[in-house]
Design an enzyme around this catalytic site. Sequence first.
Site, PDB file in Angstrom:
ATOM      1  N   HIS A 167       0.390   7.752 -13.819  1.00 43.09           N
ATOM      2  CA  HIS A 167       1.349   7.813 -14.930  1.00 43.09           C
ATOM      3  C   HIS A 167       0.555   7.970 -16.224  1.00 43.09           C
ATOM      4  O   HIS A 167      -0.565   7.458 -16.343  1.00 43.09           O
ATOM      5  CB  HIS A 167       2.166   6.511 -15.054  1.00 43.09           C
ATOM      6  CG  HIS A 167       3.176   6.302 -13.971  1.00 43.09           C
ATOM      7  ND1 HIS A 167       3.392   5.088 -13.372  1.00 43.09           N
ATOM      8  CD2 HIS A 167       4.048   7.166 -13.387  1.00 43.09           C
ATOM      9  CE1 HIS A 167       4.350   5.197 -12.475  1.00 43.09           C
ATOM     10  NE2 HIS A 167       4.769   6.455 -12.462  1.00 43.09           N
ATOM     11  N   CYS A 186       3.273  -1.617 -17.956  1.00 41.92           N
ATOM     12  CA  CYS A 186       4.161  -1.225 -16.844  1.00 41.92           C
ATOM     13  C   CYS A 186       5.311  -2.203 -16.699  1.00 41.92           C
ATOM     14  O   CYS A 186       6.383  -1.859 -16.207  1.00 41.92           O
ATOM     15  CB  CYS A 186       3.414  -1.219 -15.518  1.00 41.92           C
ATOM     16  SG  CYS A 186       2.034  -0.094 -15.449  1.00 41.92           S
ATOM     17  N   ASN A 190       9.073   2.197 -15.601  1.00 38.19           N
ATOM     18  CA  ASN A 190       9.539   3.318 -14.780  1.00 38.19           C
ATOM     19  C   ASN A 190      11.046   3.283 -14.549  1.00 38.19           C
ATOM     20  O   ASN A 190      11.569   4.086 -13.770  1.00 38.19           O
ATOM     21  CB  ASN A 190       8.840   3.302 -13.415  1.00 38.19           C
ATOM     22  CG  ASN A 190       7.338   3.334 -13.539  1.00 38.19           C
ATOM     23  OD1 ASN A 190       6.666   2.389 -13.134  1.00 38.19           O
ATOM     24  ND2 ASN A 190       6.794   4.370 -14.136  1.00 38.19           N
ATOM     25  N   SER A 192       1.856   3.288  -2.566  1.00 36.58           N
ATOM     26  CA  SER A 192       1.810   4.275  -3.652  1.00 36.58           C
ATOM     27  C   SER A 192       0.544   5.126  -3.593  1.00 36.58           C
ATOM     28  O   SER A 192      -0.434   4.854  -4.302  1.00 36.58           O
ATOM     29  CB  SER A 192       1.891   3.563  -5.006  1.00 36.58           C
ATOM     30  OG  SER A 192       3.222   3.368  -5.361  1.00 36.58           O
ATOM     31  N   GLU A 199       9.679   9.722 -13.821  1.00 31.87           N
ATOM     32  CA  GLU A 199       9.164   8.354 -13.690  1.00 31.87           C
ATOM     33  C   GLU A 199       9.437   7.526 -14.947  1.00 31.87           C
ATOM     34  O   GLU A 199       8.784   6.509 -15.203  1.00 31.87           O
ATOM     35  CB  GLU A 199       7.670   8.391 -13.366  1.00 31.87           C
ATOM     36  CG  GLU A 199       7.338   9.171 -12.097  1.00 31.87           C
ATOM     37  CD  GLU A 199       7.351   8.332 -10.809  1.00 31.87           C
ATOM     38  OE1 GLU A 199       6.951   7.166 -10.871  1.00 31.87           O
ATOM     39  OE2 GLU A 199       7.772   8.869  -9.758  1.00 31.87           O
ATOM     40  N   GLY A 204      -2.116   7.570  -4.462  1.00 30.89           N
ATOM     41  CA  GLY A 204      -2.478   8.057  -5.804  1.00 30.89           C
ATOM     42  C   GLY A 204      -2.671   6.927  -6.791  1.00 30.89           C
ATOM     43  O   GLY A 204      -3.174   7.141  -7.891  1.00 30.89           O
ATOM     44  N   GLY A 227       0.828  -1.212   0.000  1.00 30.22           N
ATOM     45  CA  GLY A 227       0.000   0.000   0.000  1.00 30.22           C
ATOM     46  C   GLY A 227       0.861   1.260   0.000  1.00 30.22           C
ATOM     47  O   GLY A 227       0.551   2.259   0.649  1.00 30.22           O
ATOM     48  N   SER A 259      -2.894  -0.051  -5.586  1.00 30.29           N
ATOM     49  CA  SER A 259      -1.957  -0.184  -4.465  1.00 30.29           C
ATOM     50  C   SER A 259      -2.694   0.016  -3.144  1.00 30.29           C
ATOM     51  O   SER A 259      -2.522  -0.775  -2.202  1.00 30.29           O
ATOM     52  CB  SER A 259      -0.818   0.837  -4.631  1.00 30.29           C
ATOM     53  OG  SER A 259      -0.153   1.082  -3.427  1.00 30.29           O
TER      54      SER A 259
HETATM   55  O1  SUG Z   1       4.758   3.209  -8.896  1.00 35.73           O
HETATM   56  N1  SUG Z   1       3.035   0.378  -7.706  1.00 35.73           N
HETATM   57  C1  SUG Z   1       3.710   1.067  -8.780  1.00 35.73           C
HETATM   58  C2  SUG Z   1       3.018   0.769 -10.083  1.00 35.73           C
HETATM   59  C3  SUG Z   1       3.798   1.266 -11.262  1.00 35.73           C
HETATM   60  C4  SUG Z   1       3.042   1.148 -12.526  1.00 35.73           C
HETATM   61  N2  SUG Z   1       3.871   1.559 -13.609  1.00 35.73           N
HETATM   62  C5  SUG Z   1       3.438   2.224 -14.693  1.00 35.73           C
HETATM   63  N3  SUG Z   1       2.264   2.782 -14.755  1.00 35.73           N
HETATM   64  N4  SUG Z   1       4.275   2.362 -15.673  1.00 35.73           N
HETATM   65  C6  SUG Z   1       3.737   2.586  -8.556  1.00 35.73           C
HETATM   66  O2  SUG Z   1       2.747   3.119  -8.055  1.00 35.73           O
HETATM   67  C7  SUG Z   1       2.769  -0.450  -5.451  1.00 35.73           C
HETATM   68  C8  SUG Z   1       3.600  -0.912  -4.294  1.00 35.73           C
HETATM   69  C9  SUG Z   1       2.800  -1.333  -3.104  1.00 35.73           C
HETATM   70  O3  SUG Z   1       1.743  -0.776  -2.845  1.00 35.73           O
HETATM   71  O4  SUG Z   1       3.310  -2.219  -2.365  1.00 35.73           O
HETATM   72  C10 SUG Z   1       3.596   0.263  -6.509  1.00 35.73           C
HETATM   73  O5  SUG Z   1       4.692   0.678  -6.262  1.00 35.73           O
END
Ligand code: SUG
Length: 450
Positions: A250, A372, A110, A22, A174, A24, A20, A28
């Site tokens: 993103h 992603c 990313n 991230s 990013e 936004g 949890g 997550s």
């Molecule tokens: O940065 N999730 C990543 C997901 C990245 C998605 N990438 C692209 N859209 N290109 C982020 O939010 C979740 C981690 C957690 O909640 O444990 C996380 O980092």
Amino acid sequence: MSAREVNFDGLVGPSHHYGGLSFGNMASAAHEGSLSNPREAALQGLAKARALHRLGVAQAFFPPHMRPELSLARRLGFSGTDADVLASVGREAPLLLAACYSASSMWTANAATVSPSADSADGKVHFTPANLQNKIHRSIETPTTARILRAVFDRAEFFVHHEPLPCSAALGDEGAANHTRFAPSHDAAGIQLFVWGETAANPWNPRPKTFPARQTLESTEALRRLHQVPPSRAVFAQQRPETIDQGVFHNDVISVGYRDIFFVHEAAFVDTDEVIAALCGHYQRSTGAELRVIRVKEAEISVPVAVSTYLFNSQIVEDASGRVLLVAPIECSENREVSALIDRLVDGDSPIDAVHYFDLRQSMHGGGGPACLRLRVALTDDEFSAVNPGVLFSEQLDKALCSWIERHYRDRLSPADLLDPALMQESRAALDELTQVLKLGSIYPFQLAP
Ligand code: SUG
């Protein structure tokens, strides 16, 4: 000289869990604390890479990062042996423990921004590792990413590696998730779309009210300069702040481009029509050809539905016979409006010829769909032959990775399991073996001399 676009998929690491972390990112938050299955996560990712390889798409891998990254906790005042640090962070700062253990490096879109040699003034492929400064668990990826990129693309006559942008809120970066390239073919010069969410220079410029904008205008301008992309080949676009506030953290959650195709939701940008017009104009002037735009209306697919299904996080690829495929998350097939839209695209006269759905739920629950999980690198034949061959997909590597995952990965992980010192030992043993499988040499801190 011909060229291809190679997808470097991130292998999911043995500590994949739902922290949890991230803010936004809706998925997550929704899955915080739920039970993950690292083995299934890694096998789901591998299955996607295998299927695309068999369809004729060039596939390769980036290895997971070392976890736990206890140097983060040590920099924040935790001390003692690794076991002491683990225990005290778990007790006093569980979110920090989740960050130290995050497997988020799987989302290689990313990892970096990449510009192909055809677009850059010096005729070289440029890489800038993303600083990911907006999230602590992601910011720790940058040094390892930089080492991996240098290990995989190590020939200076072809590849230029820049330092990550300075770690400042004014320069949030990013990577490729906010960057798209359009070109008539992978070896032809094209144009690049740089997407940003806020600008440090003008505090009055509209910005999201609830969730953070992770990329700044200033970082995108720096990337264009560093990568030697002429201004005439670059278009800059601001994400719509209200759309970020609906969970579009993103740009690759709301648009995707491939060659001369742009699949975009009308709520992606502050003025999406203006962005499309600028892209079409630049593309026409630079290449003499027309950009093909699939513009989806809010009335067809709402932003919340786009976010929950990750329709725009589909990959667009070409199979061996040149058919254009949409590589979509299985969630898209389970939503009536989205699957109907995809059927219309495939059956109608859109550039999309077919759809392939993939079950990537383990990654999706952290907010990462098909797009992603991959970093695209367009490479000429010479550049391709200079890539470290150990990371390129082959049936043999596939088998070795399957066996490696089956032997080293757990099939359930809860936040409480992160306190188990055995998990740290298991992860290191797994990664140590992986560097031999991928023939990458020593890339992890525990393998490097102090
Ligand atoms: O940065 N999730 C990543 C997901 C990245 C998605 N990438 C692209 N859209 N290109 C982020 O939010 C979740 C981690 C957690 O909640 O444990 C996380 O980092």
